[in-house]
Design an enzyme around this catalytic site. Sequence first.
Site: not given
Length: 345
Positions: A20, A155, A221, A260, A262, A275, A277, A281
Amino acid sequence: MVERQVRKRVGVVMGGSSGERDVSLRSGAAVAEALEARGYDVVRITLGDRFGAELCATLQRARLDAAFLALHGRLGEDGCVQGVLELAQVPYTGSSVLASALAMDKLKAKEMFRLHNVPTPPYYTVGANQDLEELDAVHGSFGFPVIVKPRGEGSSLGVTKAGSLEELKSALALAFEFDDAAIVERFVAGTEVNVGILDGKVLGAIEIVPKKGLYDYEAKYTPGMTEYHMPARLPPTRYRGVLNLAERAAQALGCTGAVRVDLLVTGGENEYVLEVNTLPGMTQTSLLPKIAEAAGYEFGDLCEAILASARLHQPVRRRAPAASELRLSERGQAEKRLRLVKSAI
C-alpha cells in the site's frame, strides 16, 4: 474547527514497504498540504523499504512535537512504527501498538470479535505450508462462494472471490504472495457499509456500491469505479444499529483516534463486521474524509482533529520509585539473571 494553542512541528510519516506504499504516499501528501495550509511546521518523512534505523535517525534530527501516521499496511499499520515512536517518546496519531497489531491481523481481530459477541462472517485459516491437495478435506462442507484474504494485508490486496475448489486454490496462491497465511471467509451477500469514528465519536456510515461487484484494490482507488451513498441508505433504526455495532468492534480491539470499520449489511436484517482500520486512507477517494465531510469536517479540520488526538499509549508511572525500590529491583534482576545462567550450565 479544532483549536490549537501552539504552533506544532509535525512529522507526516508516509511510504513504507507494504503493498500500500503508493496509497500511503498520496495520503501523506494530502495531509501534509492541509496541515501546512493551517500554519503547522510540517516535516515530510518518507520511509523506504528498510526504514527501522532510518526512522530512528530522522526522529532524532527532526525534534517533532507529534507524528501524523499516514502509513498503510504491514510494518506501518501493524504496531511496528508505533512501537518505535513509543520508544522515541514522540506522540503519534492512531491506535496503540497492541490495538494496531490486533486490527491488522485478521485472524486475531476475528477472535476478539467473537470474544466480544461482535458478529463476523464464519472463516477458517490456511497456511502457505499446507498441502493444497488436501484442501478438499479442509474445506469440507464450508460451502461456496468464499472470500479469500491474506491474513495481514490491507486495502483488499490479494482478495479474491472463489466459487469452486479450483478457484479456491488459485485464490490462496494469490493470497500467499502477500502473506504466509490466508483467511477463507464465507461469502455474505449484502451491502458494504463503512463507519467512521473519531476519538470515540461515531461520525456516520457510508454505503459502497462497486461497479464490478467486489470492492477490491482497483475499486477502492480508481475514481469512477465505485458509487458512494452518504449517509448509507438504511432505515433509521437499522442505521443506528450499524453505528453501534461499529463502535463495539472498535472497542473490542481497543482502537483510538481515527478509525474506519467495514461492515456488511444483509437483506435478512443481519450485520457483520469485516475489519477495523486503525489508519484509514486520506486520499481523494478515501472513505473517512467523505464520512467526516458529511459530519461537518472539512479535510483540513479532519487532519487537525486527528493530529489533536496524537499521544503516547504506554502507561505513565504515577510516582518516581524510591532509591531503595530501585536497589531492590536491580538486585532482583541480577538474581534472576544469575538463576538463568546457572540453569543453563
